[in-house]
Design a protein around this motif. Sequence first.
Motif, PDB file in Angstrom:
ATOM      1  N   SER A 124      -0.823  27.311   5.695  1.00 51.60           N
ATOM      2  CA  SER A 124      -1.246  27.218   7.096  1.00 51.60           C
ATOM      3  C   SER A 124      -2.527  28.003   7.350  1.00 51.60           C
ATOM      4  CB  SER A 124      -0.126  27.729   8.021  1.00 51.60           C
ATOM      5  OG  SER A 124       1.001  26.882   7.941  1.00 51.60           O
ATOM      6  N   THR A 125      -2.696  29.116   6.658  1.00 43.84           N
ATOM      7  CA  THR A 125      -3.948  29.874   6.778  1.00 43.84           C
ATOM      8  C   THR A 125      -5.124  29.047   6.277  1.00 43.84           C
ATOM      9  OG1 THR A 125      -2.725  31.934   6.446  1.00 43.84           O
ATOM     10  CG2 THR A 125      -5.106  32.024   6.170  1.00 43.84           C
ATOM     11  N   LEU A 126      -4.927  28.349   5.166  1.00 48.72           N
ATOM     12  CA  LEU A 126      -5.979  27.476   4.634  1.00 48.72           C
ATOM     13  C   LEU A 126      -6.226  26.308   5.573  1.00 48.72           C
ATOM     14  CD1 LEU A 126      -7.917  26.699   2.384  1.00 48.72           C
ATOM     15  CD2 LEU A 126      -6.003  25.616   1.188  1.00 48.72           C
ATOM     16  N   PHE A 127      -5.157  25.752   6.152  1.00 50.18           N
ATOM     17  CA  PHE A 127      -5.296  24.667   7.125  1.00 50.18           C
ATOM     18  C   PHE A 127      -6.162  25.118   8.300  1.00 50.18           C
ATOM     19  CE2 PHE A 127      -3.828  22.715  11.077  1.00 50.18           C
ATOM     20  CZ  PHE A 127      -3.882  21.366  10.783  1.00 50.18           C
TER      21      PHE A 127
ATOM     22  N   LYS B 282      -5.050  33.686  -2.452  1.00 50.66           N
ATOM     23  CA  LYS B 282      -4.962  35.151  -2.404  1.00 50.66           C
ATOM     24  C   LYS B 282      -5.615  35.775  -3.636  1.00 50.66           C
ATOM     25  CE  LYS B 282      -0.572  34.696   0.124  1.00 50.66           C
ATOM     26  NZ  LYS B 282       0.832  35.141   0.258  1.00 50.66           N
ATOM     27  N   CYS B 283      -6.764  35.206  -4.006  1.00 44.24           N
ATOM     28  CA  CYS B 283      -7.454  35.645  -5.220  1.00 44.24           C
ATOM     29  C   CYS B 283      -8.485  36.739  -4.971  1.00 44.24           C
ATOM     30  CB  CYS B 283      -8.130  34.451  -5.901  1.00 44.24           C
ATOM     31  SG  CYS B 283      -7.046  33.579  -7.063  1.00 44.24           S
TER      32      CYS B 283
ATOM     33  N   LEU C  48      -9.216  30.722  -4.775  1.00 45.15           N
ATOM     34  CA  LEU C  48      -9.382  30.684  -3.325  1.00 45.15           C
ATOM     35  C   LEU C  48      -8.886  31.973  -2.675  1.00 45.15           C
ATOM     36  CD1 LEU C  48      -8.107  27.170  -2.085  1.00 45.15           C
ATOM     37  CD2 LEU C  48     -10.459  27.968  -2.208  1.00 45.15           C
ATOM     38  N   SER C  49      -9.400  32.232  -1.491  1.00 42.64           N
ATOM     39  CA  SER C  49      -8.831  33.210  -0.572  1.00 42.64           C
ATOM     40  C   SER C  49      -8.958  32.609   0.819  1.00 42.64           C
ATOM     41  CB  SER C  49      -9.546  34.560  -0.648  1.00 42.64           C
ATOM     42  OG  SER C  49      -9.060  35.421   0.363  1.00 42.64           O
ATOM     43  N   ALA C  50      -7.876  31.983   1.290  1.00 44.05           N
ATOM     44  CA  ALA C  50      -7.916  31.336   2.600  1.00 44.05           C
ATOM     45  C   ALA C  50      -8.160  32.346   3.710  1.00 44.05           C
ATOM     46  CB  ALA C  50      -6.601  30.594   2.844  1.00 44.05           C
ATOM     47  N   GLU C  51      -7.648  33.555   3.537  1.00 49.29           N
ATOM     48  CA  GLU C  51      -7.792  34.582   4.566  1.00 49.29           C
ATOM     49  C   GLU C  51      -9.249  35.014   4.725  1.00 49.29           C
ATOM     50  OE1 GLU C  51      -6.621  37.126   7.557  1.00 49.29           O
ATOM     51  OE2 GLU C  51      -5.343  35.710   6.481  1.00 49.29           O
ATOM     52  N   HIS C  52      -9.974  35.106   3.596  1.00 44.40           N
ATOM     53  CA  HIS C  52     -11.346  35.608   3.639  1.00 44.40           C
ATOM     54  C   HIS C  52     -12.402  34.526   3.432  1.00 44.40           C
ATOM     55  CE1 HIS C  52      -8.798  39.091   2.513  1.00 44.40           C
ATOM     56  NE2 HIS C  52      -9.615  39.750   3.324  1.00 44.40           N
TER      57      HIS C  52
END
Length: 479
Positions: free
Chosen positions: A16-19, A120-121, A144-148
Amino acid sequence: MSFTLAIVGRPNVGKSTLFNRLVGRRLALVDDQPGVTRDLREGEAKLGDLRFTVVDTAGLEDATDDSLQGRMRRLTERAVEMADACLFVVDARVGVTPVDEVFAEILRRKGTTVILAANKCEGRAADGGLIEAYGLGLGEPLRLSAEHGEGMPELYSILKPLAAEAEARIEETAPETDVDVGEEDEDGPRVPTFEKPLQVAVVGRPNAGKSTLINRLLGEDRLLTGPEAGITRDAISVRLDWDGLPVRIFDTAGMRKKAKVQEKLEKLSVSDGLRAVKFAEVVVVLLDAAIPFEQQDLRIADLAEREGRAVVIAVNKWDAEPDKNDKILMLREECERLLPQLRGVRLVTVSAKTGRGLDRLQESILMAHDVWNRRVKTAKLNQWLGAMVEAHPPPAPGGRRIKLRYMTQAKTRPPGFVVMCSNPKDISESYSRYLINGLRQDFDMPGTPIRLWMRSQADQNPYKGKTKSTPSRLRKHLK
């Protein structure tokens, strides 16, 4: 939209964060608690010059029975079959789990285009999990890091060829979503189009049958349903065609009394449902026939009226009602008594389980939308205003009768009227309600919100509040 990308993976890997990152807005609910997402949520993603549809799915769990987790899994697998490509997300900090291996094998067998992403890389702690992801047999994992927002350029490079292939075979464009239809919009009716469909939100208390009703309208099990209350969490929108009329329906989370909503997740769900009401044109308030017109039902209907949306009351589970004749009379009386601000609102009895009454519900929605767009000519309004004043003159504070000079319609969606008069501040709310009820009855506008503004002609004076000034040609001689 050129193609569809489904984001799949275990619970709490950051789908959902990536979405939200791809659509550029916080549409999907995000929380540290696993299993927040349950339904399929679609959004219009933007990545560089790419425009595509992205689907957020429930976390894949190793359950195949008829439990809630099993139904969520079947819904996710259905999204995989519908999508042009799948973005399979694993948690690089946790590493590859046996559940990841099971679902990697499922994706390989389906023959769908799969993009493996290790989320979360950020930082070195994820290096071990990134290396483990090679063992899933789905090619080189994308870091990937969806958060950042890390890894977005690499994802763009992978999706670019998919977009080129999809554009070659798909010519139609997706409809615009989240069309805000507030009172400030331009006058006149808006005919729904494929790009801007008719927006309908289905709201109500938990377990009233909202998702089941929408599935019945669609003719397929598109939304997750079950006997458990509170299954729906996000406000999910789906598209359908009503005899050539494009429609977008929002399924919302059940809304309980504010005092009972304690968990953060439920607060987010209710907030998402309220947002769907603000973006809808017609709001269907779904009641349970066994316990209709609870306090929360009235609050929801009042919210839709205050937001200025057309309202339809639908009473679900009518197939289980033993004494239908007496119950419908009671429902109509209660509706008129408890919702005076929506006098004449259409009340329809339906059964989402059997499909009975859905044709009447569709007809009522279209009629409510038509009334919501209704426009009355100024000449007719002023003839009507004269008759209303003659039948019931306005108050006379201090012995001076207030004069209602003329009336015009200023807005539609919902209808809004302006009355030019003397001393507008002295006109009571009861007299305004008298005029509003007369408009409903005489111009056939039942159930829709009506806005009425009282203004004085002094408000139209462009020089009001300005001080006198000396002409410039005289200032030279006065120095």
